[in-house]
Design a protein around this motif. Structure first.
Motif, mmCIF file in Angstrom:
data_model
loop_
_atom_site.group_PDB
_atom_site.id
_atom_site.type_symbol
_atom_site.label_atom_id
_atom_site.label_comp_id
_atom_site.label_asym_id
_atom_site.label_seq_id
_atom_site.Cartn_x
_atom_site.Cartn_y
_atom_site.Cartn_z
ATOM 1 N N LEU A 126 5.326 5.420 -10.766
ATOM 2 C CA LEU A 126 5.512 4.844 -9.439
ATOM 3 C C LEU A 126 4.257 5.102 -8.618
ATOM 4 O O LEU A 126 3.850 6.248 -8.435
ATOM 5 C CB LEU A 126 6.732 5.471 -8.753
ATOM 6 C CG LEU A 126 6.914 5.128 -7.276
ATOM 7 C CD1 LEU A 126 7.140 3.636 -7.092
ATOM 8 C CD2 LEU A 126 8.079 5.908 -6.683
ATOM 9 N N LEU A 127 3.637 4.035 -8.146
ATOM 10 C CA LEU A 127 2.408 4.138 -7.365
ATOM 11 C C LEU A 127 2.739 3.937 -5.890
ATOM 12 O O LEU A 127 3.391 2.954 -5.517
ATOM 13 C CB LEU A 127 1.397 3.073 -7.813
ATOM 14 C CG LEU A 127 1.195 2.909 -9.324
ATOM 15 C CD1 LEU A 127 0.173 1.817 -9.583
ATOM 16 C CD2 LEU A 127 0.774 4.224 -9.962
ATOM 17 N N TYR A 128 2.283 4.869 -5.041
ATOM 18 C CA TYR A 128 2.460 4.760 -3.593
ATOM 19 C C TYR A 128 1.164 4.225 -2.995
ATOM 20 O O TYR A 128 0.109 4.862 -3.119
ATOM 21 C CB TYR A 128 2.782 6.117 -2.981
ATOM 22 C CG TYR A 128 4.087 6.729 -3.428
ATOM 23 C CD1 TYR A 128 5.281 6.442 -2.779
ATOM 24 C CD2 TYR A 128 4.127 7.617 -4.501
ATOM 25 C CE1 TYR A 128 6.479 7.013 -3.178
ATOM 26 C CE2 TYR A 128 5.320 8.188 -4.915
ATOM 27 C CZ TYR A 128 6.488 7.886 -4.257
ATOM 28 O OH TYR A 128 7.667 8.452 -4.655
ATOM 29 N N LEU A 129 1.224 3.065 -2.341
ATOM 30 C CA LEU A 129 0.043 2.453 -1.741
ATOM 31 C C LEU A 129 0.189 2.382 -0.234
ATOM 32 O O LEU A 129 1.282 2.117 0.293
ATOM 33 C CB LEU A 129 -0.162 1.032 -2.289
ATOM 34 C CG LEU A 129 -0.269 0.860 -3.804
ATOM 35 C CD1 LEU A 129 -0.497 -0.605 -4.138
ATOM 36 C CD2 LEU A 129 -1.384 1.705 -4.376
ATOM 37 N N ASP A 130 -0.918 2.604 0.460
ATOM 38 C CA ASP A 130 -0.929 2.446 1.906
ATOM 39 C C ASP A 130 -0.820 0.958 2.243
ATOM 40 O O ASP A 130 -1.510 0.126 1.654
ATOM 41 C CB ASP A 130 -2.225 3.034 2.474
ATOM 42 C CG ASP A 130 -2.273 2.949 3.978
ATOM 43 O OD1 ASP A 130 -2.821 1.951 4.484
ATOM 44 O OD2 ASP A 130 -1.764 3.871 4.653
ATOM 45 N N SER A 131 0.028 0.622 3.203
ATOM 46 C CA SER A 131 0.276 -0.787 3.507
ATOM 47 C C SER A 131 -0.925 -1.459 4.163
ATOM 48 O O SER A 131 -1.072 -2.678 4.088
ATOM 49 C CB SER A 131 1.487 -0.926 4.434
ATOM 50 O OG SER A 131 1.243 -0.256 5.664
ATOM 51 N N THR A 132 -1.794 -0.675 4.788
ATOM 52 C CA THR A 132 -2.957 -1.252 5.468
ATOM 53 C C THR A 132 -4.150 -1.362 4.532
ATOM 54 O O THR A 132 -4.737 -2.437 4.369
ATOM 55 C CB THR A 132 -3.334 -0.401 6.693
ATOM 56 O OG1 THR A 132 -2.206 -0.299 7.571
ATOM 57 C CG2 THR A 132 -4.510 -1.030 7.439
ATOM 58 N N THR A 133 -4.516 -0.266 3.907
ATOM 59 C CA THR A 133 -5.700 -0.262 3.053
ATOM 60 C C THR A 133 -5.390 -0.672 1.620
ATOM 61 O O THR A 133 -6.303 -0.995 0.861
ATOM 62 C CB THR A 133 -6.331 1.137 3.028
ATOM 63 O OG1 THR A 133 -5.411 2.058 2.406
ATOM 64 C CG2 THR A 133 -6.643 1.615 4.431
ATOM 65 N N LYS A 134 -4.108 -0.612 1.210
ATOM 66 C CA LYS A 134 -3.666 -0.887 -0.167
ATOM 67 C C LYS A 134 -4.263 0.105 -1.154
ATOM 68 O O LYS A 134 -4.363 -0.183 -2.350
ATOM 69 C CB LYS A 134 -4.027 -2.328 -0.582
ATOM 70 C CG LYS A 134 -3.584 -3.401 0.391
ATOM 71 C CD LYS A 134 -2.086 -3.403 0.591
ATOM 72 C CE LYS A 134 -1.629 -4.615 1.397
ATOM 73 N NZ LYS A 134 -2.214 -4.712 2.736
ATOM 74 N N ARG A 135 -4.675 1.272 -0.662
ATOM 75 C CA ARG A 135 -5.254 2.281 -1.539
ATOM 76 C C ARG A 135 -4.173 3.229 -2.043
ATOM 77 O O ARG A 135 -3.171 3.488 -1.368
ATOM 78 C CB ARG A 135 -6.339 3.073 -0.802
ATOM 79 C CG ARG A 135 -7.524 2.208 -0.382
ATOM 80 C CD ARG A 135 -8.132 1.461 -1.572
ATOM 81 N NE ARG A 135 -9.126 0.493 -1.200
ATOM 82 C CZ ARG A 135 -10.433 0.738 -1.140
ATOM 83 N NH1 ARG A 135 -10.870 1.950 -1.410
ATOM 84 N NH2 ARG A 135 -11.267 -0.207 -0.813
#
Length: 555
Positions: A474-483
């Motif tokens: 499961l990958l958690y990505l920042d919604s703004t930077t998508k990092r």
């Protein structure tokens, strides 16, 4: 009765060590008798110095272990719970918290030859009822838990010192029958424990709470692990949730699905990475369960969903539209053109090939299919060169997207050799193919994340001596930077096994959420998981490193 039980280990230890000494004495006697250098009587009265030292070390270690085993535990309350704390010899150290019947939580808290075991025995009904009747006491529970843990570990340290000294001294007295030797054994045991404590203190890792490994019932793991972004940015909230977990232990025993969960961060995007299902129908139930528990926004499959790529296998793909999340797929070397065509006709499925890019759930993904089709023996495969060329075309398409103002967030290729060609063009590239996990930062800053088999190697895995483990992330990505902010590695025991493990990992460059990866002139690697000495008997990943072959592990 208790005295008789305690005498048995000491009696066995004395017999074993005496036999050990006699065996070495006889061996040295035979050696020197053949040379005629030293009389046998001198050998009996004065054993070789190495023999004496080795025997003393054996007495110290075995006696200290017996002491810890018999009297080295401390029962202490932690909030409304009754726990037992114990120090155990260990090659890797760390802390293990056993919550029966759910499983265990492991933390890489320190590196030393001792491990802290905490067993949650039961919930005290009186203290629990007091919390229910007086909710205002919850505000001070966090400080109470911290105080209880501190007091318990202090008492455990004192008791452990007494235990190792007593055990080594008693065994030394029984073996040597000389007080001076026995006291020397006790003093050496205390020195070893003190050295282990200093090592543990020097290697103490307070961040280990951010990267736990949970092994046990899979249905409870997501709630125990919690939200990655919330833990990083709101650690004080995380501590309060730990205290809240303590107050709800009754629910752990009644219904595992009602564990207190952390409020998800609205800015966290959750991507499920799977690969190499290889016609295992159990994979769909596992993926569907993970989608529901983790509230997955997007599933990315890096290929080898099939085994032979025949049209008869296509019905295997029918459950995909009902998994509960959009499905992005690239072709693997076991997937045919017919497989790809069939998937294009399924609802909520996005097939990527030749660098095609789509935006799904706010994430821009580009991918390419594997240029080789292993089951077709009539074709001559292009080997690594074909994979490299596919990767070059994918990198070129990603650069075109950048120039068009639609930069790609994640690239996908089946073979890691193709994925490596995207280095420097995208923050994150996903791959599979090799049936084990690897993760690394490539020379120009792109993170390569290789996933294991979500199908446990497929149904043909039953031909192996041991079942291949089922793996997904499961990958958690920042919604703004998508990092990438963090990722959880989910590992199941494989066909016929019921163990489950979830381990949390934080990228080094993401110490502050939203931080971009820093390009580097030299590659840096990160291990994808801790060693296998976990309660499930398994580390959750393989050491990072480059994939060096383009051949499929299941041709």
């Amino acid at each position: 009765m208790a005295r008789d039980v305690r005498r048995v280990p000491f009696r066995t230890a004395i017999t074993a060590i005496n036999r050990f000494r006699q065996r070495f004495q006889r061996r040295f006697q035979r050696h020197y008798r053949s040379r005629g250098d030293v009389p046998t009587s001198a050998l009996v009265s004065s054993p070789h110095p190495y023999t004496r030292a080795l025997g003393l070390v054996a007495v110290v270690l075995f006696g200290a272990w017996l002491g810890l085993l018999i009297v080295g535990s401390v029962r202490t309350p932690v909030g409304p719970m009754d726990t037992k704390m114990t120090l155990r010899p260990s090659l890797t150290g760390g802390t293990k918290i056993n919550v029966s019947p759910l499983g265990a939580l492991e933390l890489d808290s320190h590196t030393a030859p001792i491990r802290l075991d905490v067993d949650v025995d039961q919930l005290d009904p009186v203290r629990s009822q007091a919390l229910v009747e007086h909710p205002e006491r919850l505000s001070g529970l966090q400080a109470e838990v911290a105080h209880d843990v501190s007091a318990g570990t202090t008492e455990l340290a004192v008791r452990s010192c007494v235990a190792v000294v007593s055990g080594a001294t008693a065994l030394g007295l029984a073996v040597y029958r000389r007080p001076r030797r026995a006291l020397a054994a006790g003093g050496l045991a205390l020195a070893l424990l003190a050295a282990s404590g200093v090592t543990a203190f020097a290697t103490w890792n307070p961040k280990s709470v951010l990267e736990p490994r949970f092994s046990g019932l899979l249905s409870s793991a997501p709630q125990v692990v919690g939200s990655a972004r919330s833990i990083v940015t709101e650690f004080d909230v995380y501590q309060k949730e730990l205290a809240r977990l303590v107050t709800n232990v009754t629910k752990l025993y009644d219904a595992t699905s009602t564990l207190p969960s952390y409020q998800p961060d609205p800015g966290t995007l959750r991507v499920l990475q799977v690969s190499d299902i290889h016609l295992n129908p159990a994979a769909w139930a596992i993926i569907g369960s993970l989608v529901k528990q983790y509230r997955i926004d997007l599933i990315i499959d890096s290929g080898d969903t099939m085994d032979h790529g025949s049209a008869a296998e296509n019905s295997f793909l029918d459950p995909i539209p009902d998994l509960g999340a959009p499905y992005v797929w690239v072709r693997g070397n076991h997937d045919s053109a017919a497989t790809q065509k069939y998937l294009r006709g399924l609802k909520n499925v996005h097939v990527l090939d030749n660098g095609r890019a789509v935006t799904v759930a706010g994430i821009r993904v580009a991918g390419t299919g594997d240029p080789q089709f292993t089951p077709d023996r009539s074709l001559v495969n292009g080997g690594d060169a074909a994979e490299e060329m596919a990767g070059i075309r994918l990198a070129s398409a990603i650069r075109d997207q950048e120039r068009a103002g639609t930069p790609v967030d994640i690239a996908v290729a089946h073979n890691p050799i193709a994925a490596r060609e995207t280095d420097g063009t995208v923050p994150l590239v996903l791959a599979g193919h090799v049936h084990h996990r690897e993760t690394e930062i490539m020379p120009f800053g792109t993170r390569l994340k290789i996933e294991g088999s979500a199908g446990g190697g497929g149904l043909r895995a039953v031909q192996n001596d041991k079942p291949e483990k089922v793996r997904a992330s499961l990958l958690y990505l920042d919604s703004t930077t998508k990092r990438l902010q963090a990722w959880d590695e989910i590992t199941l025991g494989g066909l016929g096994l019921t163990t489950a493990e979830v381990s949390r990992h934080l990228p080094e460059e993401a110490g502050v959420p939203g931080t971009d990866p820093s390009p580097s002139g030299t590659p840096s690697t990160e291990p994808s998981g801790p060693p296998s000495g976990s309660p499930s008997g398994a580390p959750s990943g393989s050491p990072s490193g480059p994939a060096s072959t383009s051949r499929s592990p299941s041709p």
